[in-house]
Write an enzyme that holds these catalytic residues in place. Structure first.
Site, PDB file in Angstrom:
ATOM      1  N   PHE A 172     -11.212  -7.698  13.999  1.00 27.66           N
ATOM      2  CA  PHE A 172     -10.162  -8.122  13.080  1.00 27.66           C
ATOM      3  C   PHE A 172      -9.870  -7.008  12.064  1.00 27.66           C
ATOM      4  O   PHE A 172     -10.775  -6.466  11.446  1.00 27.66           O
ATOM      5  CB  PHE A 172     -10.599  -9.392  12.338  1.00 27.66           C
ATOM      6  CG  PHE A 172      -9.597  -9.843  11.312  1.00 27.66           C
ATOM      7  CD1 PHE A 172      -8.339 -10.312  11.700  1.00 27.66           C
ATOM      8  CD2 PHE A 172      -9.887  -9.784   9.955  1.00 27.66           C
ATOM      9  CE1 PHE A 172      -7.408 -10.711  10.764  1.00 27.66           C
ATOM     10  CE2 PHE A 172      -8.947 -10.187   9.013  1.00 27.66           C
ATOM     11  CZ  PHE A 172      -7.704 -10.644   9.413  1.00 27.66           C
ATOM     12  N   GLN A 173      -8.620  -6.685  11.915  1.00 29.22           N
ATOM     13  CA  GLN A 173      -8.157  -5.638  10.996  1.00 29.22           C
ATOM     14  C   GLN A 173      -8.791  -4.279  11.285  1.00 29.22           C
ATOM     15  O   GLN A 173      -8.984  -3.466  10.394  1.00 29.22           O
ATOM     16  CB  GLN A 173      -8.351  -6.036   9.524  1.00 29.22           C
ATOM     17  CG  GLN A 173      -7.421  -7.184   9.131  1.00 29.22           C
ATOM     18  CD  GLN A 173      -7.298  -7.393   7.639  1.00 29.22           C
ATOM     19  OE1 GLN A 173      -8.197  -7.095   6.870  1.00 29.22           O
ATOM     20  NE2 GLN A 173      -6.145  -7.925   7.218  1.00 29.22           N
TER      21      GLN A 173
ATOM     22  N   GLU B  81       0.813  -1.222   0.000  1.00 27.06           N
ATOM     23  CA  GLU B  81       0.000   0.000   0.000  1.00 27.06           C
ATOM     24  C   GLU B  81       0.845   1.269   0.000  1.00 27.06           C
ATOM     25  O   GLU B  81       0.412   2.314  -0.484  1.00 27.06           O
ATOM     26  CB  GLU B  81      -0.968   0.005   1.183  1.00 27.06           C
ATOM     27  CG  GLU B  81      -2.092  -1.022   1.068  1.00 27.06           C
ATOM     28  CD  GLU B  81      -1.714  -2.388   1.604  1.00 27.06           C
ATOM     29  OE1 GLU B  81      -0.514  -2.625   1.893  1.00 27.06           O
ATOM     30  OE2 GLU B  81      -2.600  -3.244   1.749  1.00 27.06           O
TER      31      GLU B  81
ATOM     32  N   LYS C  12     -17.489  -0.687   6.370  1.00 31.24           N
ATOM     33  CA  LYS C  12     -17.999  -1.663   5.409  1.00 31.24           C
ATOM     34  C   LYS C  12     -19.523  -1.580   5.304  1.00 31.24           C
ATOM     35  O   LYS C  12     -20.079  -1.673   4.208  1.00 31.24           O
ATOM     36  CB  LYS C  12     -17.569  -3.064   5.848  1.00 31.24           C
ATOM     37  CG  LYS C  12     -17.792  -4.117   4.782  1.00 31.24           C
ATOM     38  CD  LYS C  12     -17.129  -5.441   5.151  1.00 31.24           C
ATOM     39  CE  LYS C  12     -17.238  -6.426   3.992  1.00 31.24           C
ATOM     40  NZ  LYS C  12     -16.604  -7.712   4.304  1.00 31.24           N
TER      41      LYS C  12
ATOM     42  N   MET D 223      24.372   8.400   1.293  1.00 25.84           N
ATOM     43  CA  MET D 223      24.323   9.684   1.989  1.00 25.84           C
ATOM     44  C   MET D 223      24.662   9.501   3.463  1.00 25.84           C
ATOM     45  O   MET D 223      25.358  10.325   4.064  1.00 25.84           O
ATOM     46  CB  MET D 223      22.940  10.322   1.826  1.00 25.84           C
ATOM     47  CG  MET D 223      22.847  11.730   2.364  1.00 25.84           C
ATOM     48  SD  MET D 223      24.016  12.869   1.567  1.00 25.84           S
ATOM     49  CE  MET D 223      22.978  13.563   0.264  1.00 25.84           C
TER      50      MET D 223
END
Lengths: 162, 571
Positions: B111-112, B49, B161, B473
Site C-alpha cells: 500500500f502506497q 505536495e 519506515k 500565452m
C-alpha cells in the site's frame, strides 16, 4: 565509427540504472556496455562503446561526470589499446558440415566448448573485428543461437586506472 | 546517545541549519513527523505536495540556502515530481525527504509503495534509497551538500519506515562530507584566460550575456566591475534579471523570445559574446544556426556539460563565475566601446515607454499598466515571484529589477502553478521583503489551494492575478500560429474576491487603470495576504516575439496601426 569510453563507478545499487537512464534521457545510442569488478573494492568498471558518428563522446563524458557515483571517465577513442570481445555461437551441423566447422575453428583460434548431435557451440575471443569475422564465416553453416559480452578494453603500458 | 532514525533526520537538518520545512504527513513518514515535535523546526503544512516543492524552491531562491520538502510514500512522493523537475531545470538547491514502505515490503506492491528513486532519477541531481538507520545521517548530510555544491539542484532521500523506527547509538559527525568522487576544483588555466583576454581586447562590438549563474555565485560586484572596465553592455536571461541593476547605464535588458528588440539585434550584430553563467537555452537563442553569426563566444559555466552543448564556444572556461571573473579582471585592460553602445542606444530609442504609452486608452486595463504601476508603487524594491505565461513575460519587461534575487520565476520547465507557493516560500526565507506573486488566472488556479496555507501560516504575500479570461500565452500562439482557433483556452474563473474572502483574506477587483495604484497601496498596507483580481484586456499579446525556432532577429513586433497615444501623465 565505434568509440570506447571506460567509466569507473561506485559499486552501489542502481548505478547501472543511472548510467543507462542518462543514455536514454540524452538519446545516446550504446553499441555495447559491459560491467564488471575491478581490483579495487567497491569500484566497478564499465566499458561503453558508442557510435561516434551519432553520439558525441565529449558530451557523453561530460554528462557521465555529472553522476555522483561515476568516479572517473577515460576516453579510449576509436582504437583502444587492448580490446576484447567474447562470443558463444551455437552452430547447426548437419552431417557434412562438421569438418567445415572444425576447419574454421582451427583456422581462427576459436574453441569448441560444447558438442551434441545436431549442434556445436564455439567460443570466440578477440578484438571485436576478429569476432565479427569468425561469426561471418560461421553464418553459412547456420547459427542457431549467439551471445556476445560486448567489448572490454584497457590502455596499453603502465598507465593504470584501478 | 540513543536515537531513532526519525530523530536522526531532524538532528541532521537542525545541525545543518535548516529551520523551516514544507510538507504533508502520511503513513510512511509518520515516525519522522512524530519526532519533529521535539525539534526547533517550523513546519509549513501545504495543501498538495507539489506546493511543498515550489515553496522549498522559492525559499531556496529567495534566501540563497537550501529548501526542504517532506512527503510520504506513494502519491505523496509522486506529487513532488513537478516541483523537483522545476528545481532541476532552474538549478535550485532543494532536498526532498520521502517516507517509504518498510524495507521488507519493497517490491511487493505494498500500500502506497512507489519507486520514487526510480521515478525521480532523471530529474534529480542525485537520490538515495535508505533502508538502514545507520545510513540516514550520511544520506541527509550528503544530500544537503550535493544540492548546493557546484551547480545546485534537487536531491531526494527516500527513507523506509523501518529505518525511521529503528534506533542506534548515535553520534553527530560534523566533519567534511566524504564523497568517494573527487570533486575536481576547476580553475581556469592561464592559457584560457589569456585567450579570453585576447578576444576581449580585439572586440569592437562585445556583449555580456549574464544568467542565473551570476546570482548563484554572487558575482554581482565582479560583473559590474568587468562590464565597467571593459565598457561592455550587459543583456540578461530571464533568470539573470536582478543580477545587474536595471538602472545601470550598461544594462540593456532581457534577451530571447520575448526579449527587447534592441537586445536581440545587438546579439545578432555583436562580434564577441561573453556568456556568464547562462546556457544558451533555445528560448534565448532562437535558431542556433543563425545565432550571433559574427560573434566569437567566451563561455564561463560551472557545469562542464554546458560548454559546447547548444552553442560552440571559442573559449570555454569551467569554474565558479565569481572566481573566474576575478581572474579575468586581472588580465583584461580598460576598453572603450562608445560607438557600439551609442549604436545600441539609438536602436533602443524609447521603445519600452512608448509601448505603454501607446496602449489604447479605451477604458481597458492592460497588464503592462498593472505591472508598471506595481513597480512604481514598490519603488522597484519588491521581491516578485511569477507564475508562467504572458504575465511572466510582462513582469520581466515592465518590472525593472535592481537587486539580486528579486525575481523568482520558473524559467527552464515553465511550470504553471509555481507562483503562489514559491511566493509563500520566498516570504518565509525573507520575512522583511515585500513579496508580490504576479500570476495569471490559469496558473493561479493550479495551486490556488495554497492560499489556504498562506492564511493558516499567517504569511503575507500580495497576489496580483493578471486575469484576461484566457490561458493567455497559449491563446497568443493560437492567434499567431493557429488562425485564432482558440481551442481550450477560454477560461471561466471563480470570483477571486470571494475566494480570498472565503480564506479570511482581503480581495479586490480592479477594472480600470485609475484604480491600480490605490488598490496596490491598500494591499501593501494590509497585514495579511491580499489578492487583487486585475481584469485586463483579454486579447493582448506579448511583444516582441521570436517564434519558436525562428532566427533571433525575426521578431513579431506590436502592430503600430491600432495604437493610439495615451496621456503621458499616466506613466
Amino acid at each position: 565509427m565505434n568509440h570506447t569510453l571506460v567509466a569507473l563507478v561506485e559499486d552501489k545499487p542502481g548505478v547501472l540504472n543511472r548510467v543507462a537512464s542518462l543514455f536514454r534521457r540524452r538519446a545516446f545510442n550504446i553499441e555495447s556496455l559491459s560491467v564488471g569488478r575491478t581490483a579495487e573494492p567497491g569500484v566497478s568498471r564499465m566499458t561503453i562503446v558508442i557510435d561516434s558518428d551519432q553520439t558525441n563522446a565529449e558530451r557523453v563524458t561530460a554528462y557521465l561526470y555529472k553522476l555522483v557515483n561515476v568516479l572517473q571517465v577515460d576516453d579510449l577513442g576509436a582504437e583502444p589499446g587492448i580490446a576484447r570481445d567474447l562470443a558463444l555461437v551455437k552452430v547447426a551441423v548437419s552431417n557434412g558440415d562438421r569438418p567445415a566447422l572444425l576447419r574454421i575453428v582451427d583456422e581462427t583460434r576459436a574453441h569448441i566448448v560444447d558438442t551434441s548431435e545436431r549442434t556445436m557451440t564455439v567460443e570466440i575471443t578477440g578484438e571485436p573485428p576478429h569476432v565479427d569475422a569468425v561469426i561471418g564465416r560461421l553464418e553459412p553453416l547456420g547459427i542457431v543461437e549467439m551471445v556476445r559480452t560486448g567489448q572490454v578494453a584497457m590502455r596499453r603500458g603502465d598507465a593504470a586506472r584501478a | 546517545v540513543k536515537r531513532t532514525g526519525a530523530q536522526i533526520i531532524w538532528e541532521c537538518l537542525v545541525r545543518e541549519g535548516i529551520s523551516t520545512v514544507f510538507g504533508y504527513p502520511g503513513g510512511a513518514i509518520l515516525p519522522a513527523y512524530d519526532a519533529m515535535l521535539d525539534y526547533p523546526i517550523r513546519h509549513v503544512l501545504v495543501r498538495h505536495e507539489q506546493g511543498a516543492t515550489h515553496m522549498a524552491d522559492g525559499y531556496a531562491r529567495a534566501g540563497g540556502g537550501v529548501g526542504v520538502a517532506i512527503a510520504t510514500s506513494g502519491p505523496g512522493a509522486t506529487n513532488l515530481v513537478t516541483g523537483i523537475a522545476t528545481a532541476q531545470m532552474d538549478s535550485s538547491p532543494m532536498v526532498c525527504i520521502t517516507g517509504q514502505v518498510p524495507s521488507r515490503l519493497i517490491g511487493y506492491d505494498a500500500f502506497q509503495e512507489t519507486d520514487i528513486t526510480g521515478i525521480t532519477l532523471p530529474i534529480t541531481k542525485h537520490n538515495y534509497l535508505v533502508t538502514r538507520v545507520e545510513d540516514i545521517m550520511p544520506a541527509i548530510r550528503e544530500a544537503l551538500y550535493i544540492a548546493q555544491a557546484g551547480r545546485p539542484g534537487p536531491v531526494l532521500v527516500d527513507i523506509t519506515k523501518d529505518a525511521q523506527q529503528a534506533s542506534l547509538d548515535w553520534q553527530w559527525d560534523g566533519g567534511p562530507i566524504q564523497l568517494r568522487k573527487e570533486r575536481s576544483r576547476h580553475a581556469p588555466t592561464a592559457a584560457s584566460l589569456e585567450r579570453a583576454a585576447e578576444l576581449i581586447r580585439h572586440a569592437r562590438k562585445p556583449l555580456i550575456l549574464a544568467g542565473q549563474g551570476v546570482q548563484q555565485s554572487r558575482a554581482y560586484a565582479e560583473l559590474s566591475a568587468f562590464a565597467e572596465l571593459t565598457d561592455t553592455p550587459v543583456a540578461l536571461t530571464l533568470l539573470g534579471l536582478g543580477a545587474f541593476p536595471a538602472s545601470h547605464p550598461l544594462n540593456l535588458g532581457m534577451m530571447g523570445m520575448h526579449g527587447e528588440a534592441w537586445v536581440n539585434h545587438a546579439i545578432q550584430e555583436a562580434d564577441l559574446l561573453l556568456a556568464f553563467g547562462m546556457r544558451f537555452d533555445d528560448r534565448v537563442t532562437g535558431n542556433t544556426r543563425t545565432y550571433a553569426p559574427q560573434a566569437k563566444k567566451i563561455h564561463i559555466d560551472i557545469d562542464p556539460s554546458e560548454l559546447n552543448k547548444n552553442v560552440a564556444a571559442d573559449v570555454g572556461i569551467v569554474g565558479d563565475l565569481r572566481e573566474t571573473l576575478r581572474d579575468l579582471l586581472d588580465v583584461v585592460g580598460r576598453c572603450d566601446h562608445a560607438p557600439w553602445i551609442a549604436y545600441i542606444r539609438a536602436m533602443k530609442g524609447d521603445t519600452a515607454v512608448r509601448d505603454i504609452q501607446r496602449m489604447p486608452d479605451d477604458g481597458h486595463l492592460y497588464a503592462a499598466h498593472v505591472i508598471h504601476d506595481i513597480w512604481r508603487a514598490t519603488d522597484g524594491k519588491a521581491l516578485v515571484v511569477t507564475d508562467v505565461g504572458q504575465h511572466q513575460m510582462w513582469e520581466a519587461q515592465y518590472y525593472h529589477h535592481e537587486s539580486p534575487r528579486s525575481l523568482i520565476t520558473s524559467g527552464g520547465l515553465g511550470t504553471m502553478g509555481f507562483g503562489l507557493p514559491a511566493a509563500i516560500g520566498a516570504k518565509l526565507a525573507r520575512p522583511d521583503a515585500e513579496v508580490w506573486a504576479i500570476v495569471g488566472d490559469g496558473g493561479f488556479q493550479m495551486t490556488q489551494a495554497e492560499l489556504s496555507t498562506a492564511a493558516q501560516e499567517g504569511v503575507k504575500v500580495n497576489v496580483a492575478i493578471i486575469n484576461n479570461g484566457y490561458l493567455g500565452m497559449v491563446r497568443q500562439w493560437q492567434e499567431f500560429f493557429y488562425e485564432r482557433r482558440y481551442a481550450a483556452t477560454p477560461l471561466r474563473s471563480p470570483d477571486f474576491v470571494k475566494i480570498a474572502e472565503a480564506h479570511g483574506l482581503a480581495g479586490f477587483r480592479v477594472e480600470s487603470r485609475g484604480q491600480v495604484l490605490e488598490t496596490v497601496k491598500q494591499a501593501r498596507e494590509n497585514d495579511g495576504t491580499v489578492l487583487i483580481d486585475f481584469r485586463v484586456e483579454q486579447e493582448d499579446s506579448v511583444y516582441p516575439m521570436v517564434p519558436a525556432g525562428a532566427d533571433l532577429h525575426a521578431m513579431i513586433r506590436r502592430p503600430v496601426s491600432a495604437i493610439a497615444e495615451t496621456a503621458a501623465d499616466l506613466i
